[in-house]
Design an enzyme around this catalytic site. Structure first.
Site, mmCIF file in Angstrom:
data_model
loop_
_atom_site.group_PDB
_atom_site.id
_atom_site.type_symbol
_atom_site.label_atom_id
_atom_site.label_comp_id
_atom_site.label_asym_id
_atom_site.label_seq_id
_atom_site.Cartn_x
_atom_site.Cartn_y
_atom_site.Cartn_z
ATOM 1 N N ARG A 1 10.453 -2.746 3.734
ATOM 2 C CA ARG A 1 11.238 -2.076 2.697
ATOM 3 C C ARG A 1 12.311 -1.172 3.319
ATOM 4 O O ARG A 1 12.072 0.006 3.559
ATOM 5 C CB ARG A 1 10.314 -1.246 1.803
ATOM 6 N N LEU B 1 0.825 -1.208 0.000
ATOM 7 C CA LEU B 1 0.000 0.000 0.000
ATOM 8 C C LEU B 1 0.855 1.252 0.000
ATOM 9 O O LEU B 1 1.680 1.458 0.891
ATOM 10 C CB LEU B 1 -0.929 -0.004 1.210
ATOM 11 N N GLU B 2 0.617 2.085 -0.997
ATOM 12 C CA GLU B 2 1.283 3.376 -1.079
ATOM 13 C C GLU B 2 0.362 4.513 -0.652
ATOM 14 O O GLU B 2 0.783 5.672 -0.617
ATOM 15 C CB GLU B 2 1.786 3.621 -2.494
ATOM 16 N N ARG B 3 -0.862 4.183 -0.336
ATOM 17 C CA ARG B 3 -1.785 5.174 0.216
ATOM 18 C C ARG B 3 -2.929 4.433 0.885
ATOM 19 O O ARG B 3 -3.331 3.358 0.464
ATOM 20 C CB ARG B 3 -2.320 6.104 -0.878
#
Length: 297
Positions: free
Chosen positions: A212, A155-157
């Protein structure tokens, strides 16, 4: 990788002092190896096929990326121009070799969110019937009867009001009714906690968490503390060290010798250390990083 070069040199120097003072094999420093190496595939058409990635013999899990449209009654898969036709056969080929093949949801673009509980339940049903063990005759299966091994939350947002926890619980329930395991994983940012996926991880349903350690300069200066936070917070999950495999990817790449002597002995001290994740197959093929990391993981 988000480990500062100064910090790496300090760790490297300390470990080398111990190494020179003790007549032991270098392998003695890697005491908790799992052999698990995950790679992301699907972000570059030039990276070769999924079958070729598995045939390399380097990876134990390949995560296809991304399903990047969902939550509003529409679903779309973006594999950067890879033709879908052969992928079903490639998935089966990989699985026959013992390589798990998963699908990541989210990503850097697309149009995705889970604004309601129902949208989360709808996505769980869609994933189950389109990619996993479901058999809804009205549902198109992009890879035919190939049954993927898992779902990754990348998920980046997301907002605190979104319902990724509902999705995680729904997938875990479907896992309990399936005839083979469903590997639920997440790939959060380094800095703990990752607010995008925090609610989902709190459900305790995730088998693996690929952190990450390459996308946050502030995290890099204190990477050991961040690693300790992740491993302590989720003792029931296997925590993976997320790395960049090519020097082309920028300042967060770690020279192999520094990784071997300075980083792997530290992360492998955690009882729930899981292995290494590489972002991504395209750059790993160019840098050949996995040829080192495979045997250190």
């Amino acid at each position: 990788m988000a480990l500062s070069s100064r910090r790496i040199l300090v760790i490297f120097s300390a470990v080398m002092i111990c190494f020179l003072a003790t007549p032991a094999s270098a392998d003695d420093y890697l005491v908790n190896k799992t052999g698990q190496l995950t790679v992301f595939w699907g972000r570059h058409k030039e990276e070769g096929s999924l079958r070729e990635a598995c045939d390399s013999g380097m990876y134990t899990m390949v995560i296809m990326s991304f399903l990047d449209v969902y939550g509003h009654g529409k679903y779309s898969l973006d594999l950067s121009g890879h033709p879908l036709g052969p992928i079903g056969g490639d998935i089966k080929h990989c699985q026959h070799m013992g390589v798990l093949v998963s699908l990541a949801i989210g990503g850097f673009g697309g149009d995705y969110s889970l604004p309601t509980k129902q949208s989360a339940l709808d996505l769980a049903d869609y994933l189950w019937n389109a990619y996993l063990g479901g058999a809804n005759k009205g549902m198109r299966r992009p890879f035919g009867d190939a049954w993927l091994d898992g779902v990754d939350f990348f998920l980046e947002r997301a907002t605190p009001a979104e319902h990724y926890d509902v999705l995680a619980k729904a997938l875990a329930t479907k896992h309990d009714t399936g005839s083979k395991p469903l590997h639920l994983t997440a790939t959060p940012h380094c800095r703990f906690p990752d607010s995008f996926v925090n609610k989902a991880l709190a459900t305790g349903t995730f088998e693996r968490i690929h952190v990450r350690f390459y996308d946050d300069p502030e995290c890099g200066a204190y990477w050991e503390q961040q690693w300790d936070k992740w491993t302590a917070a989720y003792p029931g999950s296997r925590i993976f060290l997320g790395l960049l495999p090519s020097e082309e990817q920028g300042e967060y790449w770690i020279f192999p010798k520094d990784l071997y002597y300075g980083v792997m002995p530290v992360v492998q001290q955690a009882p729930n250390y899981g292995g290494v994740m590489l972002w991504d197959r395209f750059y790993d093929e160019r840098g050949n990083y996995s040829s080192y990391v495979k045997y250190w993981a």
